[in-house]
Scaffold this active site. Structure first.
Site, short mmCIF file in Angstrom:
data_model
loop_
_atom_site.label_atom_id
_atom_site.label_comp_id
_atom_site.label_asym_id
_atom_site.label_seq_id
_atom_site.Cartn_x
_atom_site.Cartn_y
_atom_site.Cartn_z
N LYS A 102 -3.98 8.72 -11.79
CA LYS A 102 -2.55 9.07 -11.80
C LYS A 102 -2.02 8.95 -10.39
O LYS A 102 -2.63 9.45 -9.44
CB LYS A 102 -2.39 10.52 -12.29
CG LYS A 102 -0.95 11.00 -12.31
CD LYS A 102 -0.26 10.61 -13.61
CE LYS A 102 1.26 10.72 -13.54
NZ LYS A 102 1.92 9.49 -13.02
N GLN A 129 -4.09 11.25 -3.06
CA GLN A 129 -3.67 11.60 -4.43
C GLN A 129 -4.79 12.32 -5.19
O GLN A 129 -4.53 13.20 -6.00
CB GLN A 129 -3.26 10.31 -5.17
CG GLN A 129 -2.41 10.55 -6.39
CD GLN A 129 -0.94 10.75 -6.06
OE1 GLN A 129 -0.37 10.00 -5.29
NE2 GLN A 129 -0.32 11.76 -6.65
N LYS A 186 -4.61 15.89 -4.03
CA LYS A 186 -3.34 16.46 -4.46
C LYS A 186 -3.36 16.77 -5.96
O LYS A 186 -3.00 17.86 -6.38
CB LYS A 186 -2.22 15.45 -4.16
CG LYS A 186 -0.83 15.93 -4.43
CD LYS A 186 0.19 14.80 -4.46
CE LYS A 186 0.20 13.96 -3.21
NZ LYS A 186 1.37 13.05 -3.14
N LYS A 200 -3.19 4.78 -6.99
CA LYS A 200 -1.93 4.37 -6.36
C LYS A 200 -1.81 2.87 -6.48
O LYS A 200 -2.84 2.17 -6.57
CB LYS A 200 -1.93 4.76 -4.88
CG LYS A 200 -0.55 4.84 -4.27
CD LYS A 200 0.03 6.22 -4.48
CE LYS A 200 1.48 6.31 -4.07
NZ LYS A 200 1.96 7.72 -4.15
N GLY A 260 6.67 6.55 -9.90
CA GLY A 260 7.41 6.00 -8.77
C GLY A 260 6.85 6.44 -7.43
O GLY A 260 6.00 7.32 -7.33
N ASP A 261 7.31 5.79 -6.39
CA ASP A 261 7.07 6.16 -4.99
C ASP A 261 8.16 5.41 -4.20
O ASP A 261 9.20 5.06 -4.80
CB ASP A 261 5.65 5.76 -4.55
CG ASP A 261 5.23 6.39 -3.22
OD1 ASP A 261 4.82 7.56 -3.22
OD2 ASP A 261 5.32 5.73 -2.17
P1 NDP Z 1 12.56 6.41 -1.69
O1 NDP Z 1 12.31 4.96 -1.78
O2 NDP Z 1 13.44 7.07 -2.68
O3 NDP Z 1 13.12 6.79 -0.24
C1 NDP Z 1 12.40 6.47 0.90
C2 NDP Z 1 13.19 6.96 2.11
O4 NDP Z 1 12.36 6.88 3.27
C3 NDP Z 1 14.39 6.08 2.40
O5 NDP Z 1 15.39 6.84 3.00
C4 NDP Z 1 13.81 5.05 3.37
O6 NDP Z 1 14.74 4.43 4.23
C5 NDP Z 1 12.89 5.93 4.19
N1 NDP Z 1 11.83 5.11 4.76
C6 NDP Z 1 10.95 4.31 4.09
N2 NDP Z 1 10.16 3.66 4.94
C7 NDP Z 1 10.55 4.05 6.16
C8 NDP Z 1 10.12 3.75 7.46
N3 NDP Z 1 9.12 2.87 7.68
N4 NDP Z 1 10.73 4.36 8.51
C9 NDP Z 1 11.76 5.23 8.32
N5 NDP Z 1 12.22 5.56 7.09
C10 NDP Z 1 11.62 4.98 6.05
O7 NDP Z 1 11.11 7.09 -1.68
P2 NDP Z 1 10.69 8.59 -2.01
O8 NDP Z 1 11.75 9.53 -1.57
O9 NDP Z 1 10.23 8.63 -3.40
O10 NDP Z 1 9.41 8.74 -1.08
C11 NDP Z 1 9.46 9.29 0.24
C12 NDP Z 1 8.09 9.79 0.64
O11 NDP Z 1 7.66 10.82 -0.28
C13 NDP Z 1 6.96 8.75 0.64
O12 NDP Z 1 6.04 9.08 1.65
C14 NDP Z 1 6.31 8.97 -0.72
O13 NDP Z 1 4.96 8.54 -0.73
C15 NDP Z 1 6.40 10.48 -0.82
N6 NDP Z 1 6.29 11.06 -2.15
C16 NDP Z 1 7.11 10.67 -3.17
C17 NDP Z 1 7.00 11.27 -4.41
C18 NDP Z 1 7.91 10.96 -5.53
O14 NDP Z 1 7.83 11.62 -6.57
N7 NDP Z 1 8.83 10.01 -5.40
C19 NDP Z 1 5.98 12.29 -4.68
C20 NDP Z 1 5.21 12.68 -3.52
C21 NDP Z 1 5.37 12.07 -2.32
P3 NDP Z 1 15.06 2.86 4.06
O15 NDP Z 1 15.99 2.78 2.88
O16 NDP Z 1 15.68 2.45 5.35
O17 NDP Z 1 13.75 2.15 3.81
O1 2IT Z 2 2.72 10.53 -3.98
C1 2IT Z 2 2.94 11.01 -5.11
O2 2IT Z 2 2.43 12.07 -5.48
C2 2IT Z 2 3.86 10.28 -5.99
N1 2IT Z 2 4.41 9.27 -5.60
C3 2IT Z 2 4.08 10.76 -7.39
C4 2IT Z 2 2.98 10.29 -8.30
C5 2IT Z 2 3.16 10.58 -9.76
O3 2IT Z 2 2.29 10.12 -10.52
O4 2IT Z 2 4.12 11.25 -10.16
#
Ligand code: NDP
Ligand code: 2IT
Length: 447
Positions: free
Chosen positions: A90, A111, A114, A126, A165-166
């Site tokens: 997952k 992961q 976590k 992943k 998603g991520d």
């Molecule tokens: P999104 O794609 O929705 O948003 C990503 C954000 O981070 C954007 O604002 C993007 O800006 C910025 N970003 C990405 N790459 C860079 C970079 N190299 N330098 C600066 N800013 C950057 O992603 P999420 O919000 O889903 O994910 C954000 C983080 O949270 C990641 O580390 C992800 O692994 C983690 N995460 C996500 C989960 C989820 O459920 N979605 C769960 C747990 C963790 P720009 O548009 O300019 O690229």
């Molecule tokens: O980093 C993370 O935990 C995620 N991107 C969410 C993974 C998931 O299966 O919901």
């Protein structure tokens, strides 16, 4: 002890020398988990950690698709199936030009720990692609997602591997991926999470990562008789996690003063209130714009190009963008400006030097594998609802999310409290996550 850790890391480096992010994640775990293994006979001498750093399966594939101008494009797709000891693989899918095996292996490794911490039966995985969704039309996104799933479908399934998603993969992409999976398999199943509400999704899943990160910050602050209420909060990112972290800070009475993207950050001294946050959500999720457009709508705010928001004075910092976005210098600046709490919404956003600075200053610091686990936990709740063929209410899911975040906090206290009473959440999360997976691996034998 140092010798055990060094020998282990030397071996991992020999095999994965060209994968810096993966080595960084493994090193952080090894430094806290190996001392625990050495002290516990049931784990010692079984090479459990050595087995855990080797993916059970690493799939890499070609993704060919046609862009709007008729050009044939080729990207690389991946799925890392890291560990299935406690449940089906997952974890999310990331679409970003920087995606490579090192980044996905670090994410898959994190992961595993976590998912174990969530208390739900989920293994770790992943995947993703070096595809860049920025500037692509909806039709291009659809064709890419369909092409990606036309290979991935043979490796996943509701009892095998359940992606989500991520970065770069949100509700729109999950829809296109699900559509192609359903067509190829002729099955309507819970094979992906983060689905739309009318086709198997769960309430609160979009909010869950950001909300959970703030629930975790609140639990940490409570140990010091503090709370989010009245605090100034600096947030990086402006995507899914950042948006809902900001929303929950507002619910709890805090003030959010920054958001960012890879071009820079916006600083709004008056605070990003509910109306302004609604503007950001529309800007990012519907118009797919850039965060600097915020200052056109709110001219009292400033956009600082090319910088991260850690130079802004705050009580709480929530890094919610990407890995290694907060380094030792940033950490020292936060500390000298009086920051007392850092809760990671992103995966591995703080560098090793930054974490050491937070630990030396003995402030509240939560690693992503604990504080951002609310997202995957709610994915686990989506899987349960799919299996039961029912939908829980918003309140039911949010209550379960709160309960899970509290359990993770309790586990960190149990395994991470130092002799002087300081809670080392990195150590706590690593050991608590390890124990459950290790016990399952021992029970299942050498497989
Ligand atoms: P999104 O794609 O929705 O948003 C990503 C954000 O981070 C954007 O604002 C993007 O800006 C910025 N970003 C990405 N790459 C860079 C970079 N190299 N330098 C600066 N800013 C950057 O992603 P999420 O919000 O889903 O994910 C954000 C983080 O949270 C990641 O580390 C992800 O692994 C983690 N995460 C996500 C989960 C989820 O459920 N979605 C769960 C747990 C963790 P720009 O548009 O300019 O690229
Ligand atoms: O980093 C993370 O935990 C995620 N991107 C969410 C993974 C998931 O299966 O919901």
């Amino acid at each position: 002890m140092k010798k055990n850790i060094k020998e282990f890391l030397d071996l991992v480096k020999l095999r994965n020398g060209h994968e810096p992010e993966f080595l960084q994640a493994v090193e952080e775990v090894a430094e806290t988990v190996i001392p625990y293994i050495v002290k516990h006979d049931i784990y010692y001498g079984k090479n459990i950690l050595l087995r855990m750093v080797e993916p059970e399966r690493l799939i890499s594939f070609r993704v060919s698709w046609v862009d709007d101008s008729g050009e044939i494009q080729v990207n690389r797709g991946y799925r890392i199936q890291m560990n299935s000891a406690i449940g089906p693989y997952k974890g999310g899918l990331r679409f970003h030009p920087t995606v490579n095996a090192s980044i996905l292996k670090f994410l898959a490794f994190e992961q595993v720990f976590k998912n174990s911490l969530t208390t739900l039966p989920m293994g770790g995985g992943k995947g993703g692609s070096d595809f860049d969704p920025k500037g692509k039309s909806d039709n291009e996104i659809m064709r890419f997602c369909h092409a990606f799933m036309s290979e991935l479908f043979r490796h996943i399934g509701p009892n095998t591997d359940v992606p989500a998603g991520d970065i770069g993969v949100g509700a729109r992409e999950i829809g296109f991926l699900f559509g192609m999976y359903k067509k190829l398999r002729n099955e309507f199943t819970g094979v992906l999470t983060g689905k739309g509400l009318s086709w198997g999704g769960s309430l609160i899943r979009p909010e869950a990562t950001g909300y959970g990160t703030v629930y975790f910050a609140e639990s940490m602050l409570n140990t010091k008789n503090e709370s989010v209420k009245g605090k100034t909060v600096v947030i990086s990112g402006s995507g899914n996690v950042a948006q809902f972290a900001a929303e929950k800070v507002l619910h709890l009475g805090g003030k959010v003063v920054t958001l960012s993207d890879s071009s820079g950050y916006i600083y709004d001294e008056e605070g990003i209130d509910e109306a302004k946050l609604k503007f950001v959500m529309e800007l990012k999720n519907v118009k797919r714009g850039r965060i600097n457009e915020y200052v056109n709508a709110y001219p009292n705010a400033t956009f600082v190009a090319g910088k991260t928001p850690w130079e802004v004075t705050c009580d709480i910092a929530l890094p919610c963008a990407t890995q290694n976005e907060l380094n030792k210098n940033n950490a020292e600046t936060l500390l000298s400006n009086g920051c007392i709490c850092v809760s990671e919404g992103a995966n591995m956003p703080s560098t090793k030097g930054a974490i050491a600075a937070f630990h030396d200053a003995k402030i509240l610091f939560a690693p992503g594998k604990a504080s951002n686990a609310g997202g995957v936990a709610t994915s686990g709740l989506e899987m349960s609802q799919n299996s039961l063929r029912i939908s829980w209410t918003r309140e039911e899911v949010d209550d379960r999310l709160k309960g899970i975040m509290k359990n993770i906090h309790d586990a960190c206290i149990e395994y991470g409290t130092e002799d002087d009473g300081y809670i080392n959440y990195v150590k706590g999360a690593n050991i608590a996550g390890f124990v459950k997976v290790a016990d399952a691996m021992l029970a299942q034998g050498i497989v």
